[in-house]
Design a protein around this motif. Structure first.
Motif, PDB file in Angstrom:
ATOM      1  N   UNK A   1      -2.052  19.401 -21.177  1.00 54.32           N
ATOM      2  CA  UNK A   1      -3.441  20.141 -20.961  1.00 54.32           C
ATOM      3  C   UNK A   1      -3.738  19.553 -19.354  1.00 54.32           C
ATOM      4  N   UNK A   2      -3.839  18.529 -19.207  1.00 53.26           N
ATOM      5  CA  UNK A   2      -4.047  18.016 -17.882  1.00 53.26           C
ATOM      6  C   UNK A   2      -3.406  18.285 -16.950  1.00 53.26           C
ATOM      7  N   UNK A   3      -2.106  18.016 -16.951  1.00 46.90           N
ATOM      8  CA  UNK A   3      -0.964  18.687 -16.090  1.00 46.90           C
ATOM      9  C   UNK A   3      -1.019  20.173 -15.861  1.00 46.90           C
ATOM     10  N   UNK A   4      -1.275  20.781 -17.043  1.00 43.78           N
ATOM     11  CA  UNK A   4      -1.192  22.272 -16.733  1.00 43.78           C
ATOM     12  C   UNK A   4      -2.358  22.825 -15.780  1.00 43.78           C
ATOM     13  N   UNK A   5      -3.392  22.048 -16.077  1.00 39.11           N
ATOM     14  CA  UNK A   5      -4.730  22.411 -15.368  1.00 39.11           C
ATOM     15  C   UNK A   5      -4.629  21.893 -13.830  1.00 39.11           C
ATOM     16  N   UNK A   6      -3.978  20.784 -13.737  1.00 36.63           N
ATOM     17  CA  UNK A   6      -3.584  20.232 -12.414  1.00 36.63           C
ATOM     18  C   UNK A   6      -2.892  21.136 -11.449  1.00 36.63           C
ATOM     19  N   UNK A   7      -1.625  21.544 -12.260  1.00 39.32           N
ATOM     20  CA  UNK A   7      -0.536  22.607 -11.578  1.00 39.32           C
ATOM     21  C   UNK A   7      -1.476  23.969 -11.156  1.00 39.32           C
ATOM     22  N   UNK A   8      -2.102  24.550 -12.291  1.00 40.79           N
ATOM     23  CA  UNK A   8      -2.965  25.846 -11.951  1.00 40.79           C
ATOM     24  C   UNK A   8      -3.697  25.535 -10.642  1.00 40.79           C
ATOM     25  N   UNK A   9      -4.469  24.497 -10.469  1.00 40.94           N
ATOM     26  CA  UNK A   9      -5.478  24.385  -9.660  1.00 40.94           C
ATOM     27  C   UNK A   9      -4.917  23.960  -8.592  1.00 40.94           C
ATOM     28  N   UNK A  10      -3.574  23.280  -8.317  1.00 40.33           N
ATOM     29  CA  UNK A  10      -3.151  23.048  -6.969  1.00 40.33           C
ATOM     30  C   UNK A  10      -2.379  23.962  -6.441  1.00 40.33           C
ATOM     31  N   UNK A  11      -1.824  25.067  -7.283  1.00 38.98           N
ATOM     32  CA  UNK A  11      -1.130  26.243  -6.757  1.00 38.98           C
ATOM     33  C   UNK A  11      -1.671  27.482  -7.236  1.00 38.98           C
ATOM     34  N   UNK A  12      -2.682  27.604  -7.748  1.00 40.39           N
ATOM     35  CA  UNK A  12      -3.256  28.834  -7.992  1.00 40.39           C
ATOM     36  C   UNK A  12      -2.360  29.728  -8.981  1.00 40.39           C
ATOM     37  N   UNK A  13      -1.653  29.242  -9.907  1.00 43.45           N
ATOM     38  CA  UNK A  13      -0.648  30.168 -10.610  1.00 43.45           C
ATOM     39  C   UNK A  13      -0.661  29.519 -11.951  1.00 43.45           C
ATOM     40  N   UNK A  14      -0.109  30.321 -12.867  1.00 42.56           N
ATOM     41  CA  UNK A  14       0.161  29.810 -14.420  1.00 42.56           C
ATOM     42  C   UNK A  14       1.182  28.848 -14.379  1.00 42.56           C
ATOM     43  N   UNK A  15       1.353  27.884 -15.124  1.00 38.08           N
ATOM     44  CA  UNK A  15       2.416  26.981 -15.203  1.00 38.08           C
ATOM     45  C   UNK A  15       3.664  27.231 -15.932  1.00 38.08           C
ATOM     46  N   UNK A  16       4.318  28.415 -15.730  1.00 43.24           N
ATOM     47  CA  UNK A  16       5.664  28.996 -16.396  1.00 43.24           C
ATOM     48  C   UNK A  16       6.669  28.042 -15.934  1.00 43.24           C
TER      49      UNK A  16
ATOM     50  N   UNK B   1       0.720  -1.281   0.049  1.00 49.17           N
ATOM     51  CA  UNK B   1       0.037   0.212   0.169  1.00 49.17           C
ATOM     52  C   UNK B   1       0.842   1.218  -0.052  1.00 49.17           C
ATOM     53  N   UNK B   2       1.895   1.211   0.781  1.00 46.68           N
ATOM     54  CA  UNK B   2       2.811   2.281   0.824  1.00 46.68           C
ATOM     55  C   UNK B   2       3.486   2.594  -0.281  1.00 46.68           C
ATOM     56  N   UNK B   3       3.996   1.550  -1.087  1.00 45.68           N
ATOM     57  CA  UNK B   3       4.714   1.469  -2.137  1.00 45.68           C
ATOM     58  C   UNK B   3       3.892   2.268  -3.464  1.00 45.68           C
ATOM     59  N   UNK B   4       2.501   1.667  -3.479  1.00 41.86           N
ATOM     60  CA  UNK B   4       1.434   2.016  -4.445  1.00 41.86           C
ATOM     61  C   UNK B   4       1.340   3.533  -4.253  1.00 41.86           C
ATOM     62  N   UNK B   5       1.203   4.138  -3.028  1.00 38.78           N
ATOM     63  CA  UNK B   5       1.157   5.598  -2.840  1.00 38.78           C
ATOM     64  C   UNK B   5       2.286   6.249  -3.423  1.00 38.78           C
ATOM     65  N   UNK B   6       3.421   5.869  -3.137  1.00 45.02           N
ATOM     66  CA  UNK B   6       4.623   6.266  -3.585  1.00 45.02           C
ATOM     67  C   UNK B   6       4.926   6.529  -5.338  1.00 45.02           C
ATOM     68  N   UNK B   7       4.396   5.238  -5.625  1.00 44.70           N
ATOM     69  CA  UNK B   7       4.261   5.222  -7.223  1.00 44.70           C
ATOM     70  C   UNK B   7       3.591   6.246  -7.644  1.00 44.70           C
ATOM     71  N   UNK B   8       2.251   6.408  -7.185  1.00 43.25           N
ATOM     72  CA  UNK B   8       1.396   7.473  -7.709  1.00 43.25           C
ATOM     73  C   UNK B   8       1.865   8.911  -7.534  1.00 43.25           C
ATOM     74  N   UNK B   9       2.681   9.045  -6.434  1.00 40.80           N
ATOM     75  CA  UNK B   9       3.279  10.363  -6.187  1.00 40.80           C
ATOM     76  C   UNK B   9       4.388  10.603  -7.202  1.00 40.80           C
ATOM     77  N   UNK B  10       5.237   9.513  -7.505  1.00 37.26           N
ATOM     78  CA  UNK B  10       6.206   9.610  -8.446  1.00 37.26           C
ATOM     79  C   UNK B  10       5.592   9.997  -9.813  1.00 37.26           C
ATOM     80  N   UNK B  11       4.648   9.031 -10.084  1.00 34.59           N
ATOM     81  CA  UNK B  11       4.131   9.341 -11.458  1.00 34.59           C
ATOM     82  C   UNK B  11       3.481  10.855 -11.599  1.00 34.59           C
ATOM     83  N   UNK B  12       3.011  11.449 -10.759  1.00 35.16           N
ATOM     84  CA  UNK B  12       2.542  12.779 -10.638  1.00 35.16           C
ATOM     85  C   UNK B  12       3.538  13.653 -10.827  1.00 35.16           C
ATOM     86  N   UNK B  13       4.656  13.337 -10.037  1.00 36.34           N
ATOM     87  CA  UNK B  13       6.100  14.311 -10.338  1.00 36.34           C
ATOM     88  C   UNK B  13       6.578  14.043 -11.685  1.00 36.34           C
TER      89      UNK B  13
END
Length: 156
Positions: free
Chosen positions: A141-156, A93-105
């Protein structure tokens, strides 16, 4: 035929220093020792599988103390099967969570590689101001929107 600590190091990719440290911490209590004064460890081929498992557990993020507990449970026999299974389930379970975090990164890194490739090709980051959402690749597009939503900034 027995293997030396140097043989085991070559076969497992662990250093002799690491193997000696693991032995000092009690992770190799299952390994036969010679009857000489030194008590040299006499590794068998069958010991390698368990050493690979110890290496895997370490790579999976378990502490030496946790690995020692697992070794002790294993040496205790079948009465500890459920404890060992639970330990592996928790680690999975912990490794699956880490993998998801690494994939997002990795997704963000991929986005930034794409972003700067487009900017480099155009000679300016301002090119992104001219791109409509539907001109972006779907993943970007998906990542750009996720970044903007998470950090409320433009993804420069």
């Amino acid at each position: 035929m027995y293997l030396t600590i140097h043989d085991v190091a070559k076969r497992t990719g662990l250093t002799t220093y690491t193997l000696r440290y693991y032995a000092k911490e009690g992770l190799f209590d299952f390994v036969t020792r010679s009857s000489n004064k030194i008590g040299t460890r006499l590794f068998k081929e069958s010991d390698l599988e368990f050493i690979y498992l110890i290496k895997c557990l370490k790579n999976a993020g378990l502490t030496i103390k946790e690995i020692k507990t697992f070794v002790d449970w294993t040496m205790a026999g079948d009465a500890t099967i459920s404890k060992r299974r639970a330990m592996f389930q928790e680690r999975r379970t912990a490794l699956q969570k880490q993998l998801a975090e690494l994939q997002a990164t990795l997704d963000v890194v991929d986005y930034k590689c794409w972003y700067y490739q487009v900017a480099d090709d155009a000679g300016t980051c301002a090119v992104h101001d001219t791109l409509a959402d539907d001109e972006l690749p779907e993943k970007m597009r998906r990542v750009k929107h996720q970044l903007a939503a998470q950090h409320n900034f433009t993804a420069d």
